[in-house]
Design a protein around this motif. Structure first.
Motif, short mmCIF file in Angstrom:
data_model
loop_
_atom_site.label_atom_id
_atom_site.label_comp_id
_atom_site.label_asym_id
_atom_site.label_seq_id
_atom_site.Cartn_x
_atom_site.Cartn_y
_atom_site.Cartn_z
N ALA A 12 0.78 -1.24 0.00
CA ALA A 12 0.00 0.00 0.00
C ALA A 12 0.81 1.28 0.00
O ALA A 12 0.37 2.30 -0.53
CB ALA A 12 -0.94 0.00 1.21
N GLY A 13 1.99 1.31 0.61
CA GLY A 13 2.80 2.51 0.54
C GLY A 13 2.75 3.36 1.80
O GLY A 13 2.05 3.05 2.76
N PRO A 14 3.49 4.48 1.80
CA PRO A 14 3.73 5.25 3.02
C PRO A 14 2.53 6.01 3.57
O PRO A 14 2.53 6.39 4.73
CB PRO A 14 4.84 6.23 2.60
N GLU A 15 1.52 6.26 2.74
CA GLU A 15 0.36 7.02 3.20
C GLU A 15 -0.75 6.13 3.75
O GLU A 15 -1.80 6.64 4.17
CB GLU A 15 -0.20 7.87 2.05
N PHE A 16 -0.54 4.83 3.78
CA PHE A 16 -1.62 3.89 4.11
C PHE A 16 -2.16 4.10 5.52
O PHE A 16 -3.37 4.10 5.73
CB PHE A 16 -1.12 2.47 3.92
N ALA A 17 -1.28 4.30 6.49
CA ALA A 17 -1.74 4.50 7.87
C ALA A 17 -2.57 5.78 7.98
O ALA A 17 -3.61 5.80 8.65
CB ALA A 17 -0.55 4.55 8.83
N LYS A 18 -2.14 6.85 7.31
CA LYS A 18 -2.92 8.10 7.31
C LYS A 18 -4.28 7.87 6.67
O LYS A 18 -5.29 8.41 7.12
CB LYS A 18 -2.17 9.19 6.55
N CYS A 19 -4.29 7.10 5.60
CA CYS A 19 -5.53 6.78 4.90
C CYS A 19 -6.52 6.11 5.84
O CYS A 19 -7.67 6.54 5.99
CB CYS A 19 -5.24 5.89 3.70
N ASP A 82 -3.41 5.63 -1.24
CA ASP A 82 -2.63 6.86 -1.20
C ASP A 82 -3.53 8.10 -1.07
O ASP A 82 -3.11 9.21 -1.40
CB ASP A 82 -1.74 7.00 -2.43
N GLU A 83 -4.74 7.91 -0.57
CA GLU A 83 -5.69 9.00 -0.39
C GLU A 83 -6.04 9.19 1.08
O GLU A 83 -6.05 8.22 1.85
CB GLU A 83 -6.96 8.76 -1.20
N VAL A 84 -6.35 10.42 1.46
CA VAL A 84 -6.69 10.76 2.85
C VAL A 84 -7.95 11.61 2.85
O VAL A 84 -8.04 12.60 2.11
CB VAL A 84 -5.53 11.52 3.53
N VAL A 85 -8.92 11.24 3.68
CA VAL A 85 -10.17 12.00 3.80
C VAL A 85 -9.96 13.18 4.74
O VAL A 85 -9.50 13.01 5.87
CB VAL A 85 -11.29 11.10 4.35
N THR A 86 -10.30 14.38 4.28
CA THR A 86 -10.23 15.54 5.16
C THR A 86 -11.43 15.55 6.10
O THR A 86 -12.47 14.94 5.81
CB THR A 86 -10.24 16.84 4.34
N LEU A 164 -7.60 14.16 -0.32
CA LEU A 164 -6.19 14.41 -0.61
C LEU A 164 -5.58 13.17 -1.24
O LEU A 164 -5.64 12.08 -0.67
CB LEU A 164 -5.44 14.80 0.66
N HIS A 165 -4.96 13.35 -2.40
CA HIS A 165 -4.45 12.22 -3.18
C HIS A 165 -2.93 12.38 -3.30
O HIS A 165 -2.45 13.20 -4.08
CB HIS A 165 -5.10 12.22 -4.57
N TYR A 166 -2.20 11.58 -2.53
CA TYR A 166 -0.73 11.63 -2.55
C TYR A 166 -0.23 10.68 -3.64
O TYR A 166 0.40 9.66 -3.36
CB TYR A 166 -0.18 11.28 -1.18
N THR A 167 -0.51 11.07 -4.87
CA THR A 167 -0.27 10.19 -6.00
C THR A 167 1.20 10.10 -6.39
O THR A 167 1.63 9.11 -6.97
CB THR A 167 -1.09 10.65 -7.22
#
Length: 249
Positions: A12-19, A82-86, A164-167
């Motif tokens: 999943a990559g580095p943003e997965f926990a934030k997601c 790699d996406e995060v909900v505001t 937010l899309h950390y593509t």
């Protein structure tokens, strides 16, 4: 159960926990994994996700259809790793599912991060995509890549807040994904009997740069806009070149 947040994963990559942290408003998190070899599954377990496994890769559309079959909520919210909900978007989702009539779907506005900057032009914002719908009413199409929610007869409403899309945070990973998407696109076109030439690869690539940088005002995104236009042109060239190679075989 009212709302299921659903994801398909592989490394999943580095943003997965934030997601996953941003999905605290959902009643359940459903993950369909296709062979992760990193810490994806351990991170998912930490956030209490229901995890399922698939042994093969049928393409993005069919894989999302499989994942949907595991969800239990009345409503489905789709999100990538790699996406995060505001917070504003989370509130908007909760309000939407409390009062929506039948045959109603909801779009989100994606704000994408590209190697150090959020891109607000270049045709990238607002990047509206349908991500919220009732599980019994709709689902994804069969496209191998660039899949979409198939929702005939539905009315669509845009939710407040951004997704937010950390593509693009790692250049080698981003380019590898680009090549993989080009290959999937070419495979789908080849199955439908489509063909391409190297000349068409060049002309489509040039057209993609002009559209991205000039017509969609990528120049307003500065040097990041120029880089994005160049990489887009490279991706388009790869799509048609891959199709040419497949059809010559």
């Amino acid at each position: 159960m009212k709302l299921s947040a659903v994801l398909i994963t592989k490394n999943a990559g580095p943003e997965f926990a934030k997601c996953l942290e941003s999905l605290a408003f959902a009643d359940e998190i459903v993950i369909l994994d296709s062979g992760s070899t990193d810490d994806t599954l351990s991170v998912a377990e930490r956030f209490g996700a229901r995890i399922f496994q698939s042994d093969d890769w049928p393409g993005f559309g069919p894989q999302r259809q499989r994942a949907q079959s595991h969800a239990q909520g009345e409503w489905l919210f789709w999100i990538d790793t790699d996406e995060v909900v505001t917070p504003e978007l989370a509130s908007s989702i909760q309000r939407a599912i409390e009062q929506a009539p039948a045959k109603k779907v909801f779009q989100v506005k994606r704000l994408s991060w590209f190697f150090g900057r959020f891109i607000r032009h270049s045709g990238w914002y607002p990047d509206k995509v349908v991500r919220l719908y009732r599980r019994e009413e709709f689902g994804y199409d069969d496209a191998l890549v660039h899949e979409k929610v198939h929702c005939p007869g539905a009315s669509a409403e845009t939710l407040g807040g951004d997704l937010l899309h950390y593509t693009a945070t790692n250049f080698p990973d981003y380019m590898a994904k680009s090549v993989r998407y080009a290959e999937d696109w070419a495979e789908g076109r080849a199955r439908r009997g489509k063909k391409a030439s190297l000349f068409s690869a060049c002309t489509h690539s040039l057209g993609a740069f002009v559209r991205k940088y000039l017509l969609q005002r990528g120049f307003l995104d500065g040097r990041h806009g120029f880089l994005l236009a160049m990489i887009t042109a490279y991706y388009v060239f790869n799509k048609y070149a891959a199709l040419w190679i497949k059809t010559r075989r």
